[in-house]
Write an enzyme that holds these catalytic residues in place. Structure first.
Site, mmCIF file in Angstrom:
data_model
loop_
_atom_site.group_PDB
_atom_site.id
_atom_site.type_symbol
_atom_site.label_atom_id
_atom_site.label_comp_id
_atom_site.label_asym_id
_atom_site.label_seq_id
_atom_site.Cartn_x
_atom_site.Cartn_y
_atom_site.Cartn_z
ATOM 1 C CG HIS A 34 -2.420 1.498 1.366
ATOM 2 N ND1 HIS A 34 -3.079 0.771 2.151
ATOM 3 C CD2 HIS A 34 -1.944 2.702 0.537
ATOM 4 C CE1 HIS A 34 -4.265 2.104 1.593
ATOM 5 N NE2 HIS A 34 -3.081 2.907 0.864
ATOM 6 C CG HIS A 39 -0.965 7.010 -1.732
ATOM 7 N ND1 HIS A 39 -1.981 6.872 -2.253
ATOM 8 C CD2 HIS A 39 -1.343 6.732 -0.679
ATOM 9 C CE1 HIS A 39 -3.078 6.512 -1.932
ATOM 10 N NE2 HIS A 39 -2.644 5.492 -0.569
ATOM 11 C CG LEU A 40 4.943 4.696 -6.038
ATOM 12 C CD1 LEU A 40 5.017 3.606 -7.024
ATOM 13 C CD2 LEU A 40 5.628 5.239 -4.948
ATOM 14 N NE ARG A 41 0.247 11.430 -2.484
ATOM 15 C CZ ARG A 41 -0.349 11.201 -2.069
ATOM 16 N NH1 ARG A 41 -1.370 10.601 -2.684
ATOM 17 N NH2 ARG A 41 -0.343 11.381 -0.739
ATOM 18 C CG HIS A 101 -5.496 2.728 5.382
ATOM 19 N ND1 HIS A 101 -7.512 2.665 5.654
ATOM 20 C CD2 HIS A 101 -5.121 3.338 4.566
ATOM 21 C CE1 HIS A 101 -7.701 2.952 4.498
ATOM 22 N NE2 HIS A 101 -6.332 3.480 4.323
ATOM 23 C CG ASP A 137 -1.974 4.856 3.640
ATOM 24 O OD1 ASP A 137 -1.804 5.443 2.408
ATOM 25 O OD2 ASP A 137 -2.757 5.631 4.097
ATOM 26 C CG HIS A 155 0.865 15.060 0.688
ATOM 27 N ND1 HIS A 155 -0.121 15.185 0.001
ATOM 28 C CD2 HIS A 155 -0.367 14.053 1.771
ATOM 29 C CE1 HIS A 155 -0.815 14.683 0.178
ATOM 30 N NE2 HIS A 155 -0.891 13.683 1.389
ATOM 31 N N GLY A 161 -1.450 12.554 5.309
ATOM 32 C CA GLY A 161 -1.114 10.678 4.882
ATOM 33 C C GLY A 161 0.622 12.207 5.146
HETATM 34 O O1 DOR Z 1 -4.174 9.439 5.167
HETATM 35 C C1 DOR Z 1 -4.031 9.449 3.503
HETATM 36 N N1 DOR Z 1 -3.529 9.741 2.405
HETATM 37 N N2 DOR Z 1 -5.012 7.599 3.686
HETATM 38 C C2 DOR Z 1 -5.382 7.811 2.684
HETATM 39 O O2 DOR Z 1 -6.442 6.560 2.139
HETATM 40 C C3 DOR Z 1 -4.895 8.217 1.196
HETATM 41 C C4 DOR Z 1 -3.116 9.202 1.007
HETATM 42 C C5 DOR Z 1 -3.307 9.754 0.470
HETATM 43 O O3 DOR Z 1 -3.408 9.687 -0.895
HETATM 44 O O4 DOR Z 1 -2.459 10.998 0.535
#
Ligand code: DOR
Length: 432
Positions: free
Chosen positions: A64, A66-68, A236, A309, A313, A328
Site C-alpha cells: 500500500h 502512493h507513488l503520485r 489501514h 500507506d 505531501h 497522510g
Molecule cells: O492519509 C491518507 N492519505 N489516507 C489515504 O487513504 C490516502 C492518502 C493519500 O493519498 O494522501
C-alpha cells in the site's frame, strides 16, 4: 540481473518454514541455492556479502503506497518513491490509483508498468480504481485492467459509498479472484473531520471522526463479501471495532484480509497536539485501546499484513494548517525499524511472523510471485540487523517528501542492505 552470494546469515523464509543459519546464492537474478538444498554452488563472479549476525529475509513487499505519478510529481514520482522503498528494505511495492489522471483503464495500468520499467528501483504492481475517476458512481473496466496486470482494485483515499457498486465489484472479485481493497470511512460521519473524535479533538476545537465511521463500512463490506464470495481486503485498519468485525468475519469463513500501518499501532491522537499536520491522516490516529486491539489483531492473525500507506505531501502543502493540509504521512523508510521496535522487541510478533506479514502474506493477497526464498523465485532479499540502533534521519531520505512524524526517533532493528534480482538497491546518499 546479477549473481550474489550471501553467507553466514540467519535465513528466514516463513513461506517455507526456514529459519536457519547458512548461505544463499542468487544466479542470473533468481534464487539458485539455499542452505542445504542440493549441490552447493561455486560462486566465482558473484558479489559476496557476509551476513553474520543478520537476518536474511525475502525482499519485503509494501502492499500500500502512493507513488503520485502521474499528476502529482511535485510530491513523489515512481523513481523517487521506489528509491525510498529500496532504502526502506522493500523490493516490491503496490501503488494506489489516486493519481491524476486516476488509474482507471487498462491503458493506464500499462503506462504505470512502462514508467516503472524505465525508472523504478523496485518492482511495482499497480492497483486500478474501483470506480471511474474515483467518483463512486460507475465501476471501471476491472476485467480489462486485471488482464493488463492490475493486482487488485481500490478507491483508496475515499470510500465507495454506494453499496450496490461494492456488491458488483465483489461479485467480479469472486469470479476473477482479485482483491477489492477498501478504504473504510462513512463520509457523512467523517464530514469535515481532520482527526479522531475524542478528548484531544475537543481540546483542540477540531472536527473529529468517530470510530463508528470506520466500523460501519467494515461491517457493510464484510456482509457484501459474505454475500458475493468476493475477496475483501481492509486497508489501514485503525479501530478496535474493525479488528473485531474482521475477526468475526474470518471465523464465519468470509474471504476477508486486512492490513495495519505502523502509525496506527505506534501513535495515538494525542500526537496531533505535538506534531500538527504530520499526524493528520485518514483514517486518523486513534487511542491506546485501539492500538492494543490492532496489536492483538496482528498477533492472532486477524490482521494479515503490515503496509505503510506511504502518502507523500510537500512541506508547503503540510504547512497549510490542520484544517487545510492534505492527509497522510510518508512511511517507506521507517516501517522496518518501527516493526522491530514496537512489535518484535516487546514480544508481540516473532521475527518470522513479522517478516511473513511483509513478504509471503501480502504476496498471497495480491497473487504475485514474490515474498519467498524458494529456489527459482526472484532473487529479492532484504537483510536486517535486528539489534542496530539508529535515528530516523530525514536528511538522508530518498523520497521527495519528508512528512513523517517519526523524524529524529531512535529505533531498534533496521534493514542494512537489499538486493533486487541479485543487484544491490537502496543505497542511501550522504547527509545533505
Ligand atoms: O492519509 C491518507 N492519505 N489516507 C489515504 O487513504 C490516502 C492518502 C493519500 O493519498 O494522501
Amino acid at each position: 540481473m546479477s549473481d550474489a552470494f550471501i553467507t553466514n546469515g540467519r535465513i528466514m523464509d516463513p513461506a517455507n518454514n526456514i529459519d536457519e543459519v547458512g548461505a544463499l546464492f542468487i544466479a542470473n537474478g533468481r534464487i539458485a541455492w539455499v542452505n542445504g538444498s542440493g549441490k552447493p554452488p561455486e560462486p566465482q563472479t558473484a558479489d559476496v556479502y557476509n551476513a553474520a549476525g543478520l537476518v536474511v529475509a525475502p525482499g519485503l513487499i509494501d502492499m500500500h503506497v502512493h507513488l503520485r505519478e502521474p499528476g502529482f510529481e511535485h510530491k513523489e514520482t515512481i523513481a523517487t518513491g521506489t528509491a525510498a522503498a529500496a532504502v526502506g528494505g522493500f523490493t516490491s511495492v503496490a501503488c494506489m490509483a489516486n493519481t491524476l489522471p486516476v488509474i482507471d483503464t487498462p491503458e493506464k495500468i500499462e503506462q504505470i508498468y512502462d514508467i516503472a520499467n524505465e525508472t523504478a528501483e523496485t518492482s511495482v504492481f499497480p492497483f486500478g480504481s474501483i470506480t471511474k475517476n474515483l467518483v463512486g458512481d460507475e465501476l471501471t473496466d476491472m476485467r480489462g485492467m486485471y488482464s493488463a496486470g492490475a493486482v487488485g482494485f481500490s478507491d483508496d483515499g475515499v470510500t465507495v459509498m454506494n453499496s450496490a457498486l461494492m456488491r458488483d465489484a465483489l461479485t467480479l472479485s469472486a469470479e476473477l479472484g482479485f482483491p477489492i481493497m477498501v478504504h473504510c470511512e462513512e463520509h457523512n460521519l467523517n464530514a469535515g473531520a481532520v482527526m479522531n473524535l475524542g478528548e484531544t479533538s475537543r481540546k483542540l476545537g477540531l472536527i473529529g471522526s468517530p470510530n463508528a465511521a470506520e466500523d460501519i463500512i467494515v461491517a457493510r463490506d464484510i456482509m457484501l463479501a459474505e454475500m458475493t464470495g468476493g475477496h475483501l481486503h481492509v486497508l489501514h485498519v485503525s479501530t478496535a471495532g474493525a479488528v473485531e468485525l474482521i475477526r468475526q468475519g474470518k471465523h464465519r469463513g468470509v474471504h476477508v484480509t486486512a492490513e495495519a500501518c505502523p502509525h496506527h499501532w505506534v501513535l495515538t491522537d494525542k500526537e496531533v497536539e505535538k506534531q500538527g499536520t504530520n499526524a493528520r491522516m485518514h483514517p486518523p490516529l486513534r487511542t491506546q485501546s485501539d492500538i492494543d486491539a490492532i496489536i492483538e489483531g496482528l498477533r492472532d492473525g486477524t490482521i494479515d499484513a503490515i503496509a505503510t500507506d506511504h502518502a507523500p505531501h510537500t512541506p508547503q502543502e503540510k504547512a497549510q494548517g490542520m484544517l487545510d493540509a492534505p492527509n497522510g504521512i510518508t512511511g517507506l523508510e521507517t516501517c522496518v525499524p518501527l516493526v522491530f521496535t514496537y512489535l518484535v522487541r516487546p514480544g508481540h510478533l516473532t521475527v518470522s511472523e513479522a517478516i511473513a506479514k511483509m513478504t509471503s502474506i501480502p504476496a498471497n493477497i495480491l497473487g504475485i510471485d514474490r515474498g519467498t526464498l524458494s529456489v527459482g523465485a526472484a532473487g529479492d532479499v532484504t537483510v536486517i540487523d535486528t539489534d542496530l540502533v539508529n535515528q530516523v534521519d530525514v536528511t538522508k531520505s530518498r523520497s521527495k517528501s519528508q512528512n513523517t512524524p517519526f523524524a529524529g526517533w531512535e529505533l531498534n532493528g533496521w534493514q542494512t542492505f537489499t538486493l533486487r534480482e541479485g543487484n544491490r538497491i537502496g543505497v542511501r546518499p550522504r547527509s545533505r
